[in-house]
Design an enzyme around this catalytic site. Structure first.
Site, PDB file in Angstrom:
ATOM      1  N   TYR A  85       0.861  -1.187   0.000  1.00 53.74           N
ATOM      2  CA  TYR A  85       0.000   0.000   0.000  1.00 53.74           C
ATOM      3  C   TYR A  85       0.892   1.230   0.000  1.00 53.74           C
ATOM      4  CZ  TYR A  85      -4.405   2.424   0.650  1.00 53.74           C
ATOM      5  OH  TYR A  85      -5.520   3.196   0.452  1.00 53.74           O
ATOM      6  N   GLU A  87      -0.087   4.951  -0.687  1.00 52.93           N
ATOM      7  CA  GLU A  87      -0.872   6.139  -0.964  1.00 52.93           C
ATOM      8  C   GLU A  87       0.040   7.346  -1.191  1.00 52.93           C
ATOM      9  OE1 GLU A  87      -3.573   8.049   2.140  1.00 52.93           O
ATOM     10  OE2 GLU A  87      -4.947   6.707   1.055  1.00 52.93           O
ATOM     11  N   ASP A 231      -9.757  11.366 -25.615  1.00 55.58           N
ATOM     12  CA  ASP A 231      -9.862  10.046 -24.997  1.00 55.58           C
ATOM     13  C   ASP A 231      -9.430   9.034 -26.049  1.00 55.58           C
ATOM     14  OD1 ASP A 231     -10.721   7.556 -24.045  1.00 55.58           O
ATOM     15  OD2 ASP A 231     -12.416   8.422 -22.972  1.00 55.58           O
ATOM     16  N   LYS A 260      -6.652  -2.309 -23.915  1.00 51.65           N
ATOM     17  CA  LYS A 260      -7.240  -2.569 -25.223  1.00 51.65           C
ATOM     18  C   LYS A 260      -6.124  -2.799 -26.240  1.00 51.65           C
ATOM     19  CE  LYS A 260     -11.276  -0.102 -23.642  1.00 51.65           C
ATOM     20  NZ  LYS A 260     -12.058   1.131 -23.642  1.00 51.65           N
ATOM     21  N   ARG A 266      -5.849  -4.063 -16.896  1.00 54.27           N
ATOM     22  CA  ARG A 266      -7.038  -3.215 -16.860  1.00 54.27           C
ATOM     23  C   ARG A 266      -6.744  -2.016 -15.965  1.00 54.27           C
ATOM     24  NH1 ARG A 266     -10.940  -5.682 -19.594  1.00 54.27           N
ATOM     25  NH2 ARG A 266     -12.420  -4.057 -18.991  1.00 54.27           N
TER      26      ARG A 266
END
Length: 463
Positions: A85, A87, A231, A260, A266
């Protein structure tokens, strides 16, 4: 089988099967080797993974937004980095023990900036939609006017569609392709922008098969003093491969997914300029430049800790995309889409805009007695996995549609070229001409497709 059967391929070779071993047996054996713990601890989930692997091996993945990640990308995604983790951003974390995480994230950032020639990059968005939400929040307070292409015209949910945050929290102005030509009319877009004076303009689509003129959009945005945001989730690989213009020199911000055409995990990312050309107009009291506003919109504005295992996999994908083999791949993706379009046109089918310049095409069944959904479901029964899609001026509802969207990225990753596109066009034609007898026709077509698929095993599937 390698991508494009090239020794320079950035996609790993599949493990070789034992002599005489059929594909199904080999698949199960290799999956058992790769997933021994999952098989023993959660056999129910393991069996579903096996089923999906078989399905993706024996069918044609033709949804334009789907692809195959390499073994290296999958390994990074499943690595021990899941455990950490961190952050914050590199050299500015809220947790200790992140010296290696800083190096991994900076590696992904540096590779991404080099790939697109960008001044600034943020690789922390969890996916494309959160990336677009961060961009919108950074540039336009709720209630501002934004302009984009709506979903029925082939646009994105996050560009101002009514059921999305972008359509609920913002005033939205729409533009889209002309229903008669399927092409964008830039004079019409300029007229809309002059009349509406939006604060930001989105350029990007999910089902527009033609080259986008970023320079024309930039002139429009400059004239109305609007932020221009591209985009590129669906065409990033074409841009990297040099077969579609790069929006980075023309836009304030560029957003994208990674899974893609880039064949990564992802995830999402954001590219931007560092300085803000409209800061005096829209943020006169802020001392934050554009890059810092983007970063703050991602964290802490929308997200907490980044997914470091995914960011590591993004770094892998960016390295793979920066190779000559990937440029060859991108060129072949477009060549395959154009060949498929040509063959379907020869067989009498109508295509949105009359063809394609990109990785996708959309069949137009507005004048047919059957819907896009009818065709997509029939194709799936025959082993061709596509999706029903709205077309410009579609008289049918979004869950029915008059179109079917087809893409070539995943087929090209498997090594298929123009001869295979000819055969696929023939199978699509057979399905469309036999919709009423599809239950009888589909098994024969599916068997033929499975035989073709065995000649082109998908890289990365046996993991």
């Amino acid at each position: 089988m390698t991508m494009l059967r090239s020794s320079e391929s950035t996609i790993d070779r599949n493990p070789k099967t034992n002599t005489g071993e059929d594909a199904s047996t080999a698949l199960e054996r290799i999956c058992q080797q790769r997933h021994p713990h999952l098989q023993s601890q959660d056999p129910e989930l393991y069996s579903l993974i096996i089923a999906q692997a078989r399905h993706e091996t024996d069918t044609l993945k033709m949804i334009p937004s789907e692809n195959y990640a390499s073994f290296a990308v999958l390994e990074a995604t499943g690595s021990i980095l899941t455990n950490k983790y961190c952050e914050g951003y590199p050299a500015a974390r809220y947790y200790e023990g992140n010296e290696f995480m800083d190096q991994i994230e900076q590696l992904a950032i540096d590779r991404l900036k080099a790939l697109f020639g960008a001044e600034h990059a943020n690789v922390q968005p969890y996916s494309g939609s959160p990336a677009n939400q961060a961009v919108t929040r950074a540039l336009a307070p709720p209630g501002s006017k934004i302009m984009g292409m709506p979903v029925p015209a082939g646009g994105h949910l996050t560009h101002g569609w009514k059921v999305n945050f972008s359509g609920m929290d913002y005033q939205t102005v729409h533009y889209g392709p002309r229903p008669d030509t399927g092409l964008l009319d830039y004079d019409q877009i300029r007229d809309i922008a002059r009349r509406e004076r939006p604060r930001m303009i989105w350029v990007g689509a999910t089902a527009y098969p033609r080259t986008l003129d970023y320079a024309a959009f930039a002139e429009i945005a400059q004239e109305v003093e609007a932020y221009l945001v591209a985009d590129i989730a669906h065409i990033n690989g074409l841009i990297v491969g040099g077969v579609h213009p790069n929006p980075v020199p023309h836009c304030d911000v560029v957003s994208s997914t990674c899974h893609k055409m880039l064949r990564g995990p992802r995830a999402g990312f954001i590219l931007s300029r560092i300085e803000d050309r409209w800061q005096r107009k829209y943020f006169p009291d802020s001392n934050l430049n554009l890059a810092k506003r983007i970063d703050r919109a991602v964290f802490p504005g929308l997200q907490g800790g980044p997914h470091m295992h995914v960011i590591a996999a993004m770094a892998v994908a960016f390295k793979e995309a920066a190779t000559p083999a990937f440029r060859d791949y991108a060129r072949q993706v477009v060549a395959n889409a154009r060949r498929l379009a040509e063959k379907l046109l020869e067989k009498g089918y109508r295509l949105v805009s009359g063809g394609t310049d990109t990785h996708l095409l959309v069949m137009d069944f507005r004048d047919a007695p059957y819907s896009g959904k009818d065709v997509a479901q029939a194709l799936a029964k025959a082993g061709i996995i596509a999706n029903f899609n709205m077309v410009p001026g579609d008289p049918r509802k979004p869950f029915i549609t008059s179109g079917v969207r087809l893409g070539t990225p995943a087929l090209t990753t498997r090594g298929m070229k123009e001869p295979e596109m000819d055969r696929i066009a023939g199978w699509i034609d057979t399905v469309c001409r036999n919709l009423e007898q599809i239950e009888e026709v589909a098994p024969r077509v599916r068997a033929e497709i499975a035989e073709l698929c065995r000649q082109f095993p998908p890289p990365g599937i046996l993991i």
